[in-house]
Design a protein around this motif. Structure first.
Motif, PDB file in Angstrom:
ATOM      1  N   SER A 149       0.832  -1.211   0.000  1.00  0.00           N
ATOM      2  CA  SER A 149       0.000   0.000   0.000  1.00  0.00           C
ATOM      3  C   SER A 149       0.863   1.256   0.000  1.00  0.00           C
ATOM      4  N   GLU A 150       2.075   1.106  -0.527  1.00  0.00           N
ATOM      5  CA  GLU A 150       3.027   2.217  -0.591  1.00  0.00           C
ATOM      6  C   GLU A 150       2.457   3.414  -1.358  1.00  0.00           C
ATOM      7  N   ILE A 151       2.613   4.591  -0.794  1.00  0.00           N
ATOM      8  CA  ILE A 151       2.225   5.818  -1.500  1.00  0.00           C
ATOM      9  C   ILE A 151       3.459   6.383  -2.208  1.00  0.00           C
ATOM     10  N   GLY A 152       3.249   6.928  -3.395  1.00  0.00           N
ATOM     11  CA  GLY A 152       4.371   7.501  -4.130  1.00  0.00           C
ATOM     12  C   GLY A 152       4.810   6.635  -5.306  1.00  0.00           C
ATOM     13  N   GLY A 153       4.009   5.620  -5.637  1.00  0.00           N
ATOM     14  CA  GLY A 153       4.277   4.798  -6.807  1.00  0.00           C
ATOM     15  C   GLY A 153       3.795   5.459  -8.091  1.00  0.00           C
ATOM     16  N   SER A 154       3.098   6.568  -7.956  1.00  0.00           N
ATOM     17  CA  SER A 154       2.717   7.327  -9.148  1.00  0.00           C
ATOM     18  C   SER A 154       3.075   8.789  -8.922  1.00  0.00           C
ATOM     19  N   PHE A 155       3.380   9.468 -10.018  1.00  0.00           N
ATOM     20  CA  PHE A 155       3.726  10.889  -9.919  1.00  0.00           C
ATOM     21  C   PHE A 155       2.548  11.667  -9.338  1.00  0.00           C
ATOM     22  N   ARG A 156       1.318  11.241  -9.699  1.00  0.00           N
ATOM     23  CA  ARG A 156       0.134  11.929  -9.225  1.00  0.00           C
ATOM     24  C   ARG A 156       0.067  11.963  -7.692  1.00  0.00           C
ATOM     25  N   GLU A 157       0.401  10.827  -7.055  1.00  0.00           N
ATOM     26  CA  GLU A 157       0.343  10.794  -5.581  1.00  0.00           C
ATOM     27  C   GLU A 157       1.347  11.768  -4.967  1.00  0.00           C
ATOM     28  N   LEU A 158       2.537  11.850  -5.583  1.00  0.00           N
ATOM     29  CA  LEU A 158       3.525  12.800  -5.048  1.00  0.00           C
ATOM     30  C   LEU A 158       3.012  14.225  -5.219  1.00  0.00           C
ATOM     31  N   ARG A 159       2.396  14.476  -6.361  1.00  0.00           N
ATOM     32  CA  ARG A 159       1.824  15.798  -6.604  1.00  0.00           C
ATOM     33  C   ARG A 159       0.750  16.141  -5.574  1.00  0.00           C
ATOM     34  N   GLN A 160      -0.076  15.133  -5.239  1.00  0.00           N
ATOM     35  CA  GLN A 160      -1.139  15.373  -4.257  1.00  0.00           C
ATOM     36  C   GLN A 160      -0.561  15.711  -2.881  1.00  0.00           C
ATOM     37  N   ILE A 161       0.542  15.046  -2.515  1.00  0.00           N
ATOM     38  CA  ILE A 161       1.173  15.372  -1.226  1.00  0.00           C
ATOM     39  C   ILE A 161       1.656  16.822  -1.252  1.00  0.00           C
TER      40      ILE A 161
END
Ligand code: FE
Ligand code: FE
Ligand code: ZN
Length: 278
Positions: A149-161
């Motif tokens: 359930s790692e977060i940050g496997g997509s650029f979008r998730e990093l952008r959301q952070i």
């Protein structure tokens, strides 16, 4: 000149780490802020630190990339685990004041079933608690392979952070070549396309460092097992394209390949020879 280095041990002090780096031809390096599994950080020896800062300035060693323990989970479902992540990051950033103007990298965390939205919000909350307007350290989110359930496997998730952070000028991204490849970004066959996507979603101006690793597993495997340069699914040619890419070649490249110092030394030599003068 190619700015390349590797992950080094700081167990014998900063000066010893700096000498190790210089001895293998590194011009930048990464180290763990404390035991990678977490726990208390060692007291910093001020005389050693002063010697190191002199050495680093003299040999232009940098930027320094401090890596948070990888067990930190700012988006755990357990408040105690979240609080541990918070206190550790706060303490790390306080210590980074002794190495002004450098980089601090961390793995965003795993949402452990709470869902990406809650995970992203918890990570942004933590950053909003620990970042301060006057800090000179830039905090980097590392691109992850997306295992579990790692977060940050997509650029979008990093952008959301980043979108959830108030002091966005203190934030950047560290792209790990093994991780993005394992997450499904095909940097072997379409590096230009992946960088265009990074730029569209996050913005290339946020990209501050590259973790340069080959991968034991195929693209999209979501595994995160590093291989030595040229001994994995990326291969030497693709890695040479990464260091020479016009949008990347100015960045610091940090090897996290399974090596001791002599292995790192030969990878650094190999990649310096493969770096074209633009
Ligand atoms: Fe990492
Ligand atoms: Fe990495
Ligand atoms: Zn990794």
């Amino acid at each position: 000149m190619l700015n390349i280095g590797c992950h080094l041990s700081v167990a014998k002090g900063f000066t010893a780490m700096g000498r190790d780096g210089l001895a293998i031809g590194a011009s930048t390096c990464q180290f763990f802020t404390r035991n990678p599994r977490g726990g208390r950080a060692k007291e910093i020896d001020q005389a050693d630190l002063a010697r190191f800062l002199e050495l680093a300035a003299e040999h232009r060693l940098g930027p320094l990339l401090a890596h948070a323990p990888y067990t930190l989970n700012p988006c755990s479902a357990d408040p105690k685990t979240r609080n541990f992540a918070l206190e550790t990051m706060r303490d790390d950033l306080a210590r980074m004041k002794m190495l002004p103007g450098n980089l601090y990298n961390f793995h965003p965390g795993s949402h452990v079933g709470q869902g990406t939205e809650i995970g992203v919000a918890l990570i942004a909350d933590q950053l909003n608690t620990v970042l301060t307007p006057h800090q000179t350290t830039t905090v980097l989110l590392e691109t992850m392979a997306g295992k579990g359930s790692e977060i940050g496997g997509s650029f979008r998730e990093l952008r959301q952070i980043i979108d959830g952070v108030i002091l966005q000028e203190k934030m950047g991204v560290c792209l790990d070549t093994c991780h993005v490849h394992d997450a499904g970004y095909d940097i072997v066959h379409d590096l230009d396309g992946v960088l265009a996507e990074f730029d569209a979603v996050i913005g290339l101006e946020r990209l501050r460092a590259i973790h340069l690793n080959d991968s034991l597993n195929p693209c999209g495997s979501r595994k995160d097992r590093h291989a030595r340069i040229g001994e994995g699914h990326l291969g030497l040619a693709a890695i040479v394209r990464v260091i020479n890419h016009p949008l990347l070649r100015h960045l610091p490249f940090l090897l996290e390949t399974p090596n001791e110092l002599p292995g790192y030394a030969s990878e650094i030599t190999l990649l310096r020879e493969a770096f074209g003068d633009a």
